[in-house]
Design an enzyme around this catalytic site. Structure first.
Site, short mmCIF file in Angstrom:
data_model
loop_
_atom_site.label_atom_id
_atom_site.label_comp_id
_atom_site.label_asym_id
_atom_site.label_seq_id
_atom_site.Cartn_x
_atom_site.Cartn_y
_atom_site.Cartn_z
N THR A 68 0.83 -1.21 0.00
CA THR A 68 0.00 0.00 0.00
C THR A 68 0.86 1.26 0.00
OG1 THR A 68 -1.82 -1.03 1.16
CG2 THR A 68 -1.55 1.31 1.54
N ARG A 85 -13.73 -8.15 -0.38
CA ARG A 85 -13.07 -7.68 0.85
C ARG A 85 -12.58 -6.24 0.70
NH1 ARG A 85 -7.59 -5.81 2.19
NH2 ARG A 85 -7.19 -6.40 4.33
N VAL A 86 -12.82 -5.42 1.70
CA VAL A 86 -12.31 -4.05 1.72
C VAL A 86 -11.40 -3.92 2.93
CG1 VAL A 86 -12.92 -1.61 1.97
CG2 VAL A 86 -14.35 -3.10 0.55
N GLY A 87 -10.25 -3.31 2.74
CA GLY A 87 -9.28 -3.17 3.84
C GLY A 87 -9.46 -1.87 4.61
N ASP A 88 -8.41 -1.51 5.33
CA ASP A 88 -8.47 -0.32 6.17
C ASP A 88 -8.21 0.98 5.41
OD1 ASP A 88 -5.82 -1.35 5.78
OD2 ASP A 88 -5.10 0.10 7.23
N THR A 135 -0.36 1.13 6.76
CA THR A 135 -0.15 -0.02 5.88
C THR A 135 0.01 -1.24 6.77
OG1 THR A 135 1.39 -1.10 4.37
CG2 THR A 135 2.33 0.60 5.77
N GLY A 136 -0.54 -2.35 6.33
CA GLY A 136 -0.43 -3.56 7.13
C GLY A 136 -1.66 -4.42 6.96
N GLY A 175 -4.95 -5.10 7.14
CA GLY A 175 -6.04 -4.14 7.30
C GLY A 175 -7.10 -4.50 8.32
N1 ASP Z 1 -3.63 -2.23 4.58
C1 ASP Z 1 -3.85 -2.81 3.30
C2 ASP Z 1 -5.10 -3.65 3.35
O1 ASP Z 1 -5.30 -4.37 4.30
C3 ASP Z 1 -2.76 -3.65 2.81
C4 ASP Z 1 -1.43 -2.96 2.74
O2 ASP Z 1 -1.09 -2.16 3.61
O3 ASP Z 1 -0.69 -3.21 1.78
O4 ASP Z 1 -5.84 -3.61 2.39
#
Ligand code: ASP
Length: 350
Positions: A216, A244-247, A267-268, A270
């Site tokens: 991200t 799926r939707v992330g953070d 980032t991480g 989510g």
């Molecule tokens: N945070 C992002 C998600 O979970 C993934 C990422 O940080 O690359 O969608």
């Protein structure tokens, strides 16, 4: 107390021959105006080739320069974060825009968000497949609609009507990410034999394992008028399933900005960032508990997120130009630039 500290400093300066300057400016650190990330994760020097490392550093520097060009000319932090993120979205190196990862069904579904720290206005898009620069679509949602978040086909229709560049979904195909999906699918079944507990958790999320690079991208900026802004853009997580939707596009989870506290892009993994509202909680720790940007964000990333079993990092910038970039993974692509144009780019742990 402050006067006493000031006087002591003055005496020290005189004794050491340093020209006397106001105590406050001597105590202040460098003023950061833009901080960016290109994702956290299992990023190890042992797995990097010199050419790849060089390419990442060049791309991060290019993004920093694009944002700094805006800030240094007196432009807004919103323009700066959008410009920096667009550079990374257009690069195949990062998991956003062009370099987005593949879902379990072999598609690229992109999420992005942007927030204005002055007005607390925000915009986001989720699960879009045809918008070349999702961050610009997020900004259009913020500025040209009555809404904060739009998803899927509706968001794409809106972006098209707003005059944004629409591409065929095949634009997002990269060989590297396609191979990543095949690897993730293979590891999923390997995992099933090795570690049932972990596999139960990860397959529930539709994610192969958590040793991934979270590519991200994000940016936080502080402009000359003292306004903060944050932006995040992502392809999500490799092998993600079922819409799926992330953070990243969730305001307060992966993205947040408030002039009273700070601007944050995460980032991480989510799911954990959503459950802990990482970005907004960091801001709350500053606002209600008086924590510094470093202490507030480190509380979330080094304690709360790992305590639940999650991993990742964030970048943060406060209203005075202090920054923090904690991460609990092996590395995080990151860079910052100070008001006087000094650039710093890092990948691994110090
Ligand atoms: N945070 C992002 C998600 O979970 C993934 C990422 O940080 O690359 O969608």
């Amino acid at each position: 107390m402050k006067r006493l500290a000031g006087s002591l400093l003055l005496i020290l300066c005189i004794l050491s021959g340093v020209q006397a300057t106001p105590a406050d400016s001597l105590l202040a650190g460098p003023k950061y105006v833009l901080v960016i990330h290109g994702g956290a994760g299992t990023i190890l020097k042992s797995q990097m080739t010199p050419a790849k490392e060089k390419a990442y550093i060049a791309a991060l520097e290019q993004a920093l320069k694009a944002g700094y060009a805006v800030i240094s000319k007196g432009g807004s932090s919103l323009d700066a974060v959008e410009a920096a993120v667009r550079v990374m979205e257009d690069s195949p190196l990062f998991n956003a825009g062009k370099g987005a990862v593949f879902t379990n069904e072999g598609k690229n579904e992109l999420d992005a968000a942007i927030m204005n720290g002055k007005t607390l206005e925000a915009g986001a898009v989720a699960g879009v497949t045809t918008i070349r620069n999702p961050i610009t679509a997020a900004r259009a949602v913020m500025e040209k609609s009555q809404h904060v978040m739009m998803m899927g086909a509706g968001a794409e229709k809106f972006a098209k009507e707003a005059g944004l560049e629409i591409v065929d979904p095949s634009y997002f195909y990269t060989e590297d990410r396609w191979r990543g999906l095949q690897r993730a699918k293979a590891q999923d079944s390997v995992k099933a034999q090795l570690d049932h507990a972990d596999t139960a958790k990860v397959s529930l999320l539709g994610i192969a394992n958590h040793d991934y690079k979270f590519g991200t991208v994000g940016a936080v900026a502080l402009d000359k008028a003292g306004n903060l802004a944050a932006a995040t853009s992502t392809g999500g997580m490799t092998n993600k399933k079922f819409g799926r939707v992330g953070d990243a596009p969730i305001i307060g989870a992966g993205t947040y900005a408030n002039n009273a506290t700070c601007a944050i892009s995460c980032t991480g993994w989510g799911e954990y960032f959503i459950r802990l509202s990482v970005a907004k909680t960091s801001s709350d720790l500053m606002e209600y508990k008086g924590l510094s940007v470093k202490d507030a964000t480190s509380e979330m990333i080094m304690k709360k997120v790992p305590a639940l079993g999650g991993d990742g990092g964030l970048i943060a910038l406060d209203k005075d130009g202090n920054m923090a970039w904690p991460f609990n993974t092996a590395g995080m692509y990151r860079g910052c630039i100070t008001a006087d144009g000094k650039v710093e780019v890092k990948i691994y742990k110090e």
